[in-house]
Scaffold this motif. Structure first.
Motif, PDB file in Angstrom:
ATOM      1  N   THR A  31       0.843  -1.199   0.000  1.00 12.14           N
ATOM      2  CA  THR A  31       0.000   0.000   0.000  1.00 12.14           C
ATOM      3  C   THR A  31       0.873   1.241   0.000  1.00 12.14           C
ATOM      4  OG1 THR A  31      -1.719  -1.204   1.186  1.00 12.14           O
ATOM      5  CG2 THR A  31      -1.851   1.203   1.239  1.00 12.14           C
ATOM      6  N   GLU A  32       1.963   1.234   0.752  1.00  8.90           N
ATOM      7  CA  GLU A  32       2.841   2.404   0.810  1.00  8.90           C
ATOM      8  C   GLU A  32       3.524   2.651  -0.540  1.00  8.90           C
ATOM      9  OE1 GLU A  32       4.030   5.805   1.814  1.00  8.90           O
ATOM     10  OE2 GLU A  32       2.771   4.672   3.181  1.00  8.90           O
ATOM     11  N   GLU A  33       3.864   1.603  -1.255  1.00  8.28           N
ATOM     12  CA  GLU A  33       4.446   1.774  -2.584  1.00  8.28           C
ATOM     13  C   GLU A  33       3.421   2.393  -3.537  1.00  8.28           C
ATOM     14  OE1 GLU A  33       7.708  -1.717  -3.170  1.00  8.28           O
ATOM     15  OE2 GLU A  33       5.649  -2.369  -2.793  1.00  8.28           O
ATOM     16  N   LEU A  34       2.164   1.968  -3.424  1.00  8.16           N
ATOM     17  CA  LEU A  34       1.112   2.577  -4.254  1.00  8.16           C
ATOM     18  C   LEU A  34       0.929   4.044  -3.893  1.00  8.16           C
ATOM     19  CD1 LEU A  34      -1.579  -0.238  -4.329  1.00  8.16           C
ATOM     20  CD2 LEU A  34      -0.250   0.612  -6.259  1.00  8.16           C
ATOM     21  N   ARG A  35       0.975   4.356  -2.600  1.00  7.84           N
ATOM     22  CA  ARG A  35       0.866   5.761  -2.180  1.00  7.84           C
ATOM     23  C   ARG A  35       1.997   6.582  -2.789  1.00  7.84           C
ATOM     24  NH1 ARG A  35      -0.513   3.874   3.347  1.00  7.84           N
ATOM     25  NH2 ARG A  35      -2.758   4.044   3.411  1.00  7.84           N
ATOM     26  N   SER A  36       3.182   6.014  -2.802  1.00  6.48           N
ATOM     27  CA  SER A  36       4.336   6.715  -3.353  1.00  6.48           C
ATOM     28  C   SER A  36       4.134   7.028  -4.835  1.00  6.48           C
ATOM     29  CB  SER A  36       5.590   5.867  -3.148  1.00  6.48           C
ATOM     30  OG  SER A  36       6.701   6.485  -3.716  1.00  6.48           O
ATOM     31  N   ILE A  37       3.603   6.068  -5.581  1.00  5.51           N
ATOM     32  CA  ILE A  37       3.332   6.265  -7.003  1.00  5.51           C
ATOM     33  C   ILE A  37       2.319   7.394  -7.201  1.00  5.51           C
ATOM     34  CG2 ILE A  37       2.245   5.229  -9.042  1.00  5.51           C
ATOM     35  CD1 ILE A  37       3.482   2.537  -8.063  1.00  5.51           C
ATOM     36  N   VAL A  38       1.225   7.358  -6.447  1.00  9.69           N
ATOM     37  CA  VAL A  38       0.184   8.379  -6.574  1.00  9.69           C
ATOM     38  C   VAL A  38       0.722   9.734  -6.130  1.00  9.69           C
ATOM     39  CG1 VAL A  38      -2.107   9.103  -5.781  1.00  9.69           C
ATOM     40  CG2 VAL A  38      -1.684   6.702  -6.315  1.00  9.69           C
ATOM     41  N   ARG A  39       1.472   9.756  -5.033  1.00 11.15           N
ATOM     42  CA  ARG A  39       2.035  11.012  -4.516  1.00 11.15           C
ATOM     43  C   ARG A  39       2.968  11.632  -5.552  1.00 11.15           C
ATOM     44  NH1 ARG A  39       3.624   9.115   0.126  1.00 11.15           N
ATOM     45  NH2 ARG A  39       1.746   9.756   1.193  1.00 11.15           N
ATOM     46  N   GLU A  40       3.835  10.836  -6.160  1.00 16.94           N
ATOM     47  CA  GLU A  40       4.762  11.346  -7.171  1.00 16.94           C
ATOM     48  C   GLU A  40       4.004  11.928  -8.361  1.00 16.94           C
ATOM     49  OE1 GLU A  40       8.125   9.636 -10.220  1.00 16.94           O
ATOM     50  OE2 GLU A  40       7.833   8.616  -8.303  1.00 16.94           O
ATOM     51  N   TRP A  41       2.950  11.233  -8.797  1.00 18.50           N
ATOM     52  CA  TRP A  41       2.150  11.709  -9.906  1.00 18.50           C
ATOM     53  C   TRP A  41       1.507  13.058  -9.580  1.00 18.50           C
ATOM     54  CZ3 TRP A  41      -3.287  12.184 -10.529  1.00 18.50           C
ATOM     55  CH2 TRP A  41      -3.700  12.377 -11.844  1.00 18.50           C
ATOM     56  N   ILE A  42       0.999  13.182  -8.355  1.00 20.02           N
ATOM     57  CA  ILE A  42       0.372  14.439  -7.939  1.00 20.02           C
ATOM     58  C   ILE A  42       1.412  15.552  -7.887  1.00 20.02           C
ATOM     59  CG2 ILE A  42      -0.704  15.637  -5.970  1.00 20.02           C
ATOM     60  CD1 ILE A  42      -2.151  12.920  -5.394  1.00 20.02           C
ATOM     61  N   LEU A  43       2.575  15.270  -7.299  1.00 16.44           N
ATOM     62  CA  LEU A  43       3.616  16.285  -7.177  1.00 16.44           C
ATOM     63  C   LEU A  43       4.131  16.746  -8.536  1.00 16.44           C
ATOM     64  CD1 LEU A  43       5.633  14.923  -4.131  1.00 16.44           C
ATOM     65  CD2 LEU A  43       4.132  16.930  -4.194  1.00 16.44           C
ATOM     66  N   ASN A  44       4.149  15.832  -9.504  1.00 18.69           N
ATOM     67  CA  ASN A  44       4.590  16.188 -10.851  1.00 18.69           C
ATOM     68  C   ASN A  44       3.542  16.995 -11.601  1.00 18.69           C
ATOM     69  OD1 ASN A  44       7.104  14.984 -10.645  1.00 18.69           O
ATOM     70  ND2 ASN A  44       6.385  13.039 -11.431  1.00 18.69           N
ATOM     71  N   GLY A  45       2.333  17.002 -11.077  1.00 18.26           N
ATOM     72  CA  GLY A  45       1.257  17.755 -11.714  1.00 18.26           C
ATOM     73  C   GLY A  45       0.566  16.924 -12.753  1.00 18.26           C
TER      74      GLY A  45
END
Length: 53
Positions: A31-45
């Motif tokens: 779950t934390e790896e999935l959060r990281s993927i989503v977080r990175e996508w959000i931060l990249n815009g």
């Protein structure tokens, strides 16, 4: 918000937003790896993401 999402919700966010190719994700991804993927996508815009063009 994503810190409170469970694995199913994170997977749906990935699928709905075409963040990554879900087929390439390992079955045992945490779950934390999935959060990281989503977080990175959000931060990249999301407006820079291929699916938003």
């Amino acid at each position: 918000m994503i810190d409170n999402m469970n694995k199913d919700e994170l997977e749906m966010a990935i699928l709905e937003n075409d963040i990554v190719d879900v087929m390439d994700l390992p079955d045992d991804i945490s779950t934390e790896e999935l959060r990281s993927i989503v977080r990175e996508w959000i931060l990249n815009g999301d407006e820079t993401h291929e699916s938003c063009k």
